[in-house]
Design an enzyme around this catalytic site. Structure first.
Site, PDB file in Angstrom:
ATOM      1  CE1 TYR A   1      -2.798  -3.269   1.207  1.00  0.00           C
ATOM      2  CE2 TYR A   1      -4.439  -1.536   0.857  1.00  0.00           C
ATOM      3  CZ  TYR A   1      -4.016  -2.671   1.205  1.00  0.00           C
ATOM      4  OH  TYR A   1      -5.077  -3.600   0.778  1.00  0.00           O
TER       5      TYR A   1
ATOM      6  CE  LYS B   1       3.474 -17.746   1.198  1.00  0.00           C
ATOM      7  NZ  LYS B   1       2.919 -19.193   1.223  1.00  0.00           N
TER       8      LYS B   1
ATOM      9  CG  ASP C   1      -7.347  -5.174   2.897  1.00  0.00           C
ATOM     10  OD1 ASP C   1      -8.762  -5.122   3.477  1.00  0.00           O
ATOM     11  OD2 ASP C   1      -7.465  -5.027   1.601  1.00  0.00           O
TER      12      ASP C   1
END
Ligand code: ATP
Length: 340
Positions: free
Chosen positions: A128, A177, A234
């Site tokens: 973002y 991750k 999100d």
């Protein structure tokens, strides 16, 4: 009655169902005994149609002054050149922590019992950061760059631990991750482990995001506080909202050092706007988080208790949660319980 101690809050009613749920929330706040001064401002499509600017300088100036805002959902104008107003607000005020609590509510139909999760999402970095462009000839490829910094990681993980301590929570789970994104996510994980070592009273574990998604669906009651980066946050926060029956009961706080903005997690719901059937609970619960932030805990408790009673009964629960009430019917019930 207001006095010199009365906090002033910037109010943005928002687009779509925003004005309806904002009106309902103002009524509920008053019934819960929360005395506030409102500085009403515009943003989103309403601001575009009135002054051709989705995020007017006056709105920014108001939040700079009040440092607290309650905001209905905002639509981002379609077409190139318009950034999401929600993202712009978060970045302008450096609202780095997005806190989204979800808990099962008695009477609300859902698949699980005993869900009680606070998801803490980093709000300014990751994919973002807005670094996106086409590469190669003729828009044949595009790239978006995820930025993760030590500074950003440290402050969000610390925020999660401080919140866990304040709320008497037991475990913080850091979601990442790092097995694939070894640099960016690896950095987030490393920094997280360092910060965790400063909080020996709170248990800490880390989990790969795909495994987290599965475990949240299989055994959500095992999770307590989750801290993660922007994109995973999100996605997982909508998953978490689904665990408790949908977006209708999911509030969010966007917190920074100099401002705090409280909102519903859901969007503008254009499909039901203007029909008087929207569920105002998420914005009401965001308002309760705002009252806690303003140290008006007694009113926050009254408001939450009233919402809990109104959603427990299908005559006063709204239709999106399997009830029979419209916005007004639900709000009338909340106000009655909050006053009582
Ligand atoms: P946006 O473009 O602003 O994100 P959207 O419709 O894509 O809008 P949401 O507004 O989150 O996304 O709505 C998703 C679905 O959930 C819609 O069917 C909407 O009617 C429903 N919904 C969302 N919020 C509410 C609410 N407060 N009360 C009732 N239904 C809602």
């Amino acid at each position: 009655m207001t006095n010199a101690q009365t906090p002033t809050v910037t109010l943005i009613r928002g687009d779509g169902i925003g004005p309806e749920i904002a009106d309902a929330t103002l009524r509920a706040l008053e019934a819960a005994g929360a005395t506030l001064r409102w500085d009403e401002q515009i943003a989103g499509m309403e601001a575009v149609s009135r002054i051709r600017d989705p995020l007017p300088a006056e709105t920014i100036a108001s939040i700079e002054k009040t440092r607290v805002a309650l905001k209905g959902p905002l639509a981002t104008p379609k077409g190139e050149g318009f950034r999401s107003v929600n993202v712009a607000l978060r970045q302008h005020f450096d609202l780095f922590a997005n806190v989204r609590p979800v808990a099962t509510w008695q009477g609300v139909p859902c698949r699980y019992k005993d869900v009680d999760i606070i998801l803490v999402r980093e709000n300014t970095e990751d994919i973002y950061a807005g670094i996106e462009h086409y590469v190669g000839p003729g828009r044949s490829a595009a790239e978006s760059i995820a930025i993760i910094t030590k500074y950003g990681s440290e402050r969000i993980v610390r925020h999660a631990f401080e919140l866990a301590r304040r709320e008497g929570r037991k475990t913080v789970t850091l979601v990442h991750k790092a097995n694939i994104l070894k640099y960016s996510n690896g950095l987030f994980l490393d920094v997280g482990k360092h910060v965790a070592a400063e909080y020996p009273d709170i248990a800490f574990n880390d989990m790969i995001v795909d495994a987290t998604a599965m475990k949240l669906v299989l055994a959500p009651e095992k999770f307590d506080v989750i801290v993660t980066m922007n994109l995973f946050g999100d996605i997982l926060s909508d998953l978490c909202a689904g665990l408790i029956g949908g977006l209708g009961l999911a509030p969010g706080a966007n917190l920074g050092a100099n401002a705090a903005l409280f909102e519903a997690v859901h969007g503008t719901a254009p499909d039901i706007a203007g029909q008087g059937i929207a569920n105002p609970s998420a914005l009401m619960l965001a308002a309760a988080m705002m009252l806690d932030h303003l140290r008006m805990g007694e009113s926050a408790k009254r408001l939450r208790g009233a919402i809990a009673r109104a959603v427990a009964d299908d005559r006063t629960r709204t239709r999106d949660l399997g009830g029979k009430a419209d916005t007004k019917g639900f709000t009338d019930a909340v106000c009655e319980y909050a006053k009582g």
